[in-house]
Design a protein around this motif. Structure first.
Motif, PDB file in Angstrom:
ATOM      1  N   GLY A   1      61.875  10.939 160.048  1.00  0.00           N
ATOM      2  CA  GLY A   1      61.889  10.680 158.613  1.00  0.00           C
ATOM      3  C   GLY A   1      62.117  11.918 157.764  1.00  0.00           C
ATOM      4  O   GLY A   1      62.899  11.890 156.807  1.00  0.00           O
ATOM      5  N   PHE A   2      61.449  13.009 158.112  1.00  0.00           N
ATOM      6  CA  PHE A   2      61.585  14.216 157.307  1.00  0.00           C
ATOM      7  C   PHE A   2      62.990  14.792 157.414  1.00  0.00           C
ATOM      8  O   PHE A   2      63.546  15.288 156.426  1.00  0.00           O
ATOM      9  N   LEU A   3      63.593  14.700 158.609  1.00  0.00           N
ATOM     10  CA  LEU A   3      64.965  15.173 158.782  1.00  0.00           C
ATOM     11  C   LEU A   3      65.922  14.346 157.932  1.00  0.00           C
ATOM     12  O   LEU A   3      66.853  14.892 157.305  1.00  0.00           O
ATOM     13  N   LEU A   4      65.692  13.039 157.881  1.00  0.00           N
ATOM     14  CA  LEU A   4      66.538  12.174 157.062  1.00  0.00           C
ATOM     15  C   LEU A   4      66.361  12.490 155.582  1.00  0.00           C
ATOM     16  O   LEU A   4      67.343  12.500 154.819  1.00  0.00           O
ATOM     17  N   ALA A   5      65.120  12.756 155.169  1.00  0.00           N
ATOM     18  CA  ALA A   5      64.872  13.110 153.766  1.00  0.00           C
ATOM     19  C   ALA A   5      65.581  14.416 153.405  1.00  0.00           C
ATOM     20  O   ALA A   5      66.176  14.534 152.324  1.00  0.00           O
ATOM     21  N   ILE A   6      65.544  15.403 154.301  1.00  0.00           N
ATOM     22  CA  ILE A   6      66.246  16.667 154.061  1.00  0.00           C
ATOM     23  C   ILE A   6      67.749  16.415 153.913  1.00  0.00           C
ATOM     24  O   ILE A   6      68.401  16.972 153.019  1.00  0.00           O
ATOM     25  N   THR A   7      68.291  15.562 154.775  1.00  0.00           N
ATOM     26  CA  THR A   7      69.725  15.271 154.722  1.00  0.00           C
ATOM     27  C   THR A   7      70.114  14.649 153.383  1.00  0.00           C
ATOM     28  O   THR A   7      71.121  15.034 152.767  1.00  0.00           O
ATOM     29  N   ILE A   8      69.303  13.691 152.925  1.00  0.00           N
ATOM     30  CA  ILE A   8      69.597  13.032 151.652  1.00  0.00           C
ATOM     31  C   ILE A   8      69.546  14.032 150.503  1.00  0.00           C
ATOM     32  O   ILE A   8      70.428  14.058 149.634  1.00  0.00           O
ATOM     33  N   VAL A   9      68.526  14.886 150.489  1.00  0.00           N
ATOM     34  CA  VAL A   9      68.381  15.863 149.407  1.00  0.00           C
ATOM     35  C   VAL A   9      69.507  16.893 149.451  1.00  0.00           C
ATOM     36  O   VAL A   9      70.052  17.286 148.405  1.00  0.00           O
ATOM     37  N   VAL A  10      69.885  17.323 150.638  1.00  0.00           N
ATOM     38  CA  VAL A  10      70.959  18.309 150.761  1.00  0.00           C
ATOM     39  C   VAL A  10      72.279  17.729 150.262  1.00  0.00           C
ATOM     40  O   VAL A  10      73.045  18.402 149.544  1.00  0.00           O
ATOM     41  N   VAL A  11      72.570  16.489 150.633  1.00  0.00           N
ATOM     42  CA  VAL A  11      73.805  15.852 150.170  1.00  0.00           C
ATOM     43  C   VAL A  11      73.797  15.713 148.652  1.00  0.00           C
ATOM     44  O   VAL A  11      74.790  15.986 147.973  1.00  0.00           O
ATOM     45  N   TYR A  12      72.640  15.292 148.116  1.00  0.00           N
ATOM     46  CA  TYR A  12      72.532  15.155 146.659  1.00  0.00           C
ATOM     47  C   TYR A  12      72.692  16.511 145.967  1.00  0.00           C
ATOM     48  O   TYR A  12      73.412  16.635 144.962  1.00  0.00           O
ATOM     49  N   THR A  13      72.049  17.526 146.507  1.00  0.00           N
ATOM     50  CA  THR A  13      72.123  18.860 145.911  1.00  0.00           C
ATOM     51  C   THR A  13      73.538  19.413 145.967  1.00  0.00           C
ATOM     52  O   THR A  13      74.005  20.086 145.033  1.00  0.00           O
ATOM     53  N   ALA A  14      74.257  19.121 147.058  1.00  0.00           N
ATOM     54  CA  ALA A  14      75.634  19.601 147.184  1.00  0.00           C
ATOM     55  C   ALA A  14      76.539  18.977 146.123  1.00  0.00           C
ATOM     56  O   ALA A  14      77.483  19.619 145.643  1.00  0.00           O
ATOM     57  N   LYS A  15      76.244  17.746 145.736  1.00  0.00           N
ATOM     58  CA  LYS A  15      77.076  17.072 144.731  1.00  0.00           C
ATOM     59  C   LYS A  15      76.670  17.448 143.308  1.00  0.00           C
ATOM     60  O   LYS A  15      77.519  17.634 142.443  1.00  0.00           O
ATOM     61  N   VAL A  16      75.364  17.549 143.076  1.00  0.00           N
ATOM     62  CA  VAL A  16      74.864  17.813 141.727  1.00  0.00           C
ATOM     63  C   VAL A  16      74.785  19.304 141.446  1.00  0.00           C
ATOM     64  O   VAL A  16      75.027  19.762 140.326  1.00  0.00           O
ATOM     65  N   GLY A  17      74.404  20.079 142.466  1.00  0.00           N
ATOM     66  CA  GLY A  17      74.320  21.518 142.295  1.00  0.00           C
ATOM     67  C   GLY A  17      72.920  22.046 142.116  1.00  0.00           C
ATOM     68  O   GLY A  17      72.721  23.254 142.056  1.00  0.00           O
ATOM     69  N   GLN A  18      71.911  21.166 142.026  1.00  0.00           N
ATOM     70  CA  GLN A  18      70.543  21.624 141.833  1.00  0.00           C
ATOM     71  C   GLN A  18      69.573  20.597 142.399  1.00  0.00           C
ATOM     72  O   GLN A  18      69.727  19.395 142.173  1.00  0.00           O
ATOM     73  N   ALA A  19      68.596  21.089 143.137  1.00  0.00           N
ATOM     74  CA  ALA A  19      67.556  20.222 143.669  1.00  0.00           C
ATOM     75  C   ALA A  19      66.491  19.984 142.609  1.00  0.00           C
ATOM     76  O   ALA A  19      66.476  20.634 141.565  1.00  0.00           O
TER      77      ALA A  19
END
Length: 304
Positions: free
Chosen positions: A149-167
């Protein structure tokens, strides 16, 4: 003329002068005995309530500004004035831990809310319609549960951050909630399968109620009761995951305090000024253990 006074009522009325104090004393003794038998639950509840009060009323517990920089008080050890010491910028660590409860608990609560909503929808749809829909939903849930679960959460946040530019805290909370939804979906599905065969659901269908109405009014509300203890468990997990994402720079962003972010900020001084990581880490451990202990008691009580 003789007047006869009926004093039957007065004779039959028992004296109550000492009854209420005795009842109160007995109630107090029972409460003390219960607290002594369940001291772990009492302590866990007190810790969790304190954390909630920190999040709601942080100014009532400290007079220091958690963001204000004071260059004359850098890296001071714990003392009577600064209970948890100060950080690299002279900010009071106790104040930052207290104010950090808001971000940590808010993020965890948002994650659990997302998990309950998404999981309830998926579980209700799978359990109610069955057949092909049930197969598709459950296979999707199996795929999600097969990935840590935590690995999947990291993946989702990383993809979102790559598109938006900020976590940020909200994307991290949503990511944690989505990865936790599968657990709720499985539980809700099993409850829906039971509730679907009940008489009141059949009566609602016979009366002409639509599928959405039956699910909204009867099936889902009566399937949520077993999720109470699971919510408490997932809240503790969400606190750890939100703190871990912030520690990695994928959650809350400085200068706003958050427990995982505080641990990250102090890790470079862990060998010489351990209080910078010790107190935020102990706070996380205490709150998570408290929520898990409360969840265990809820599970034990519901199984009786």
């Amino acid at each position: 003329m003789t007047v006869i006074i009926d004093d039957t009522t007065a004779q039959n009325t028992p004296p109550t002068s000492g009854a209420e104090p005795e009842a109160t004393a007995s109630s107090v003794r029972e409460t003390v005995r219960w607290a002594a038998r369940n001291w772990g639950l009492v302590l866990s509840t007190a810790i969790f309530v304190l954390a909630v009060l920190w999040a709601l009323l942080p100014g009532a517990f400290t007079s220091f500004d958690p963001i204000a920089v004071d260059n004359g008080r850098k890296l001071l050890p714990p003392s009577g004035e600064h209970w948890f010491g100060t950080d690299l910028l002279g900010r009071d660590m106790y104040a930052r831990v207290v104010y950090g409860a808001r971000a940590s608990l808010l993020g965890a609560s948002m994650a659990v809310a997302v998990a309950v909503i998404v999981g309830s929808v998926l579980g209700a749809v799978a359990g109610w319609f069955g057949g092909f829909v049930d197969t598709v939903v459950m296979r999707l849930i199996d795929v999600v549960l097969s990935v840590p679960g935590f690995l999947l959460a990291i993946t989702i946040v990383v993809v979102y951050t790559a598109k938006v530019g900020q976590a940020g805290l909200i994307p991290a909370a949503i990511a944690v909630g989505l990865t936790s939804a599968a657990t709720f979906a499985r539980l809700i599905r099993s409850e829906v399968l039971t509730v679907r065969a009940s008489n009141y659901v059949e009566a609602a269908i016979t009366s002409g109620a639509t599928t959405f109405t039956v699910l909204r009014r009867h099936v889902v509300p009566n399937s949520l009761a077993p999720t109470v203890s699971l919510i408490a468990v997932q809240l503790g997990i969400a606190i750890i995951w939100i703190a871990s994402l912030s520690f990695l720079g994928l959650g809350a962003q400085p200068p706003n305090p958050e427990w995982g972010l505080l641990v990250s900020d102090g890790r470079q001084f862990i060998a010489t000024r351990g209080w910078l990581t010790l107190y935020p880490a102990l706070t996380i451990i205490a709150v998570v253990l408290a929520t898990n202990n409360i969840a265990r008691h809820l599970t034990t009580r519901s199984s009786r």
